[in-house]
Design a protein around this motif. Structure first.
Motif, PDB file in Angstrom:
ATOM      1  N   THR A   1       0.961   4.077  -2.878  1.00 16.77           N
ATOM      2  CA  THR A   1       0.673   5.468  -2.527  1.00 16.77           C
ATOM      3  C   THR A   1       1.732   6.403  -3.113  1.00 16.77           C
ATOM      4  O   THR A   1       1.419   7.479  -3.621  1.00 16.77           O
TER       5      THR A   1
ATOM      6  N   ALA B   1      -6.940   2.655   6.215  1.00 14.66           N
ATOM      7  CA  ALA B   1      -5.613   2.475   5.625  1.00 14.66           C
ATOM      8  C   ALA B   1      -4.714   1.631   6.529  1.00 14.66           C
ATOM      9  O   ALA B   1      -4.814   1.679   7.752  1.00 14.66           O
ATOM     10  N   GLN B   2      -3.819   0.880   5.895  1.00 10.74           N
ATOM     11  CA  GLN B   2      -2.845   0.071   6.630  1.00 10.74           C
ATOM     12  C   GLN B   2      -1.555   0.840   6.914  1.00 10.74           C
ATOM     13  O   GLN B   2      -0.640   0.297   7.539  1.00 10.74           O
TER      14      GLN B   2
ATOM     15  N   HIS C   1       0.386  -8.828  -3.267  1.00 14.88           N
ATOM     16  CA  HIS C   1      -0.612  -7.764  -3.188  1.00 14.88           C
ATOM     17  C   HIS C   1      -0.441  -6.756  -4.325  1.00 14.88           C
ATOM     18  O   HIS C   1      -1.431  -6.267  -4.880  1.00 14.88           O
TER      19      HIS C   1
ATOM     20  N   GLN D   1       0.827  -1.202   0.000  1.00 10.62           N
ATOM     21  CA  GLN D   1       0.000   0.000   0.000  1.00 10.62           C
ATOM     22  C   GLN D   1       0.869   1.264   0.000  1.00 10.62           C
ATOM     23  O   GLN D   1       0.542   2.244  -0.674  1.00 10.62           O
TER      24      GLN D   1
ATOM     25  N   PHE E   1      -3.058  -5.474  -7.017  1.00 10.56           N
ATOM     26  CA  PHE E   1      -3.349  -4.055  -7.243  1.00 10.56           C
ATOM     27  C   PHE E   1      -3.231  -3.658  -8.714  1.00 10.56           C
ATOM     28  O   PHE E   1      -3.517  -2.520  -9.079  1.00 10.56           O
TER      29      PHE E   1
END
Length: 246
Positions: A45, A229-230, A74, A41, A78
């Motif tokens: 970002t 959010a993580q 992941h 993530q 994505f």
């Protein structure tokens, strides 16, 4: 506001062990899954798949490499196009399963070639690097095959996202030996480490799994994570300094 706590190697190890104790009840699989998701993530970002679709995920043989394998999976979910460089695979069953999960996602793993030729080729056709080689338990010197690879990665000119501690850095004293990578983005896990206090790039915290009781026990003073959010982005070093002057 109370300052975020930075961890030395001993305390980071102690917190990891307590998370996996009978009292806290986390498994290594769970922690790797959550850490790897946070790393994916953070990369997404900082570097969108539209501009940086090809991610070279560089993994070491330990838990850091496991986080990288989870992140690769992941990132594939994505919509990125990850490739894994994993020259010294971990021998434990967990690493074999994580690698099989990536294979099932049709994420390629580079073959080991003389003179790191496959790594050189991959670097020439990648947009961003996820550095998951060495973690907070790293002890110098940098050994083969990573001793020859770190300079290639550093000299590639590609943006680097490091997991927890940039590879080659001393967990408490930073890049004192000058052999470590100098990433543009750092994803600290659980809590940041002493050696990255002066890190000047974008700095994210990933570790939305620390129980409140554990946070209070070790006085971690973690920031609030936004929404679902993580990750949470930490102030840059100069921003923190400016805030303290006010």
């Amino acid at each position: 506001m109370t300052a975020l706590r930075y961890l030395n190697a001993k305390l980071a190890q102690q917190i990891d062990e307590e998370l996996m104790s009978a009292a806290r009840a986390f498994s290594l699989d769970q922690l790797m899954e959550l850490a790897g998701l946070a790393c994916a993530q953070a990369l997404a970002t900082a570097y969108t798949r539209e501009k940086h679709p090809r991610v070279l995920v560089c993994c070491g043989p330990g838990n850091q490499g496991g986080d990288g394998l989870v992140a690769a999976r992941h990132l594939g979910m994505f919509g990125y196009k990850p490739t894994i460089w994993y020259p010294k695979p971990g021998s434990k069953d967990i690493y074999k399963r994580l690698q099989q999960q990536c294979t099932n996602m049709k994420i390629p793993t580079l073959d080991n070639t003389p003179d790191n030729q496959s790594l050189r080729t991959a670097l020439a056709s990648s947009d961003v690097i996820l550095d998951a080689i060495f973690g907070f338990s790293f002890q110098p010197p940098v050994r083969a095959p990573f001793d020859a690879a770190l300079p290639l990665i550093a000299q590639s000119g590609l943006p680097i996202v490091s997991v927890d501690i940039p590879s080659g850095w001393n967990v408490e004293r930073g890049n004192v030996d000058g052999v470590g990578l100098n990433p543009d983005v750092l994803v600290s896990l659980t809590a940041p480490k002493e050696g990255v206090r002066e890190f000047a790039g974008r700095h994210f915290l990933g570790g939305r799994f620390v129980p409140k009781s554990l946070e209070e026990k070790f006085a971690l003073n973690l920031p609030e994570y936004p929404g679902f959010a993580q990750i949470v982005e930490l102030p840059r070093v100069n921003e923190s300094s400016d805030a303290q002057k006010l």
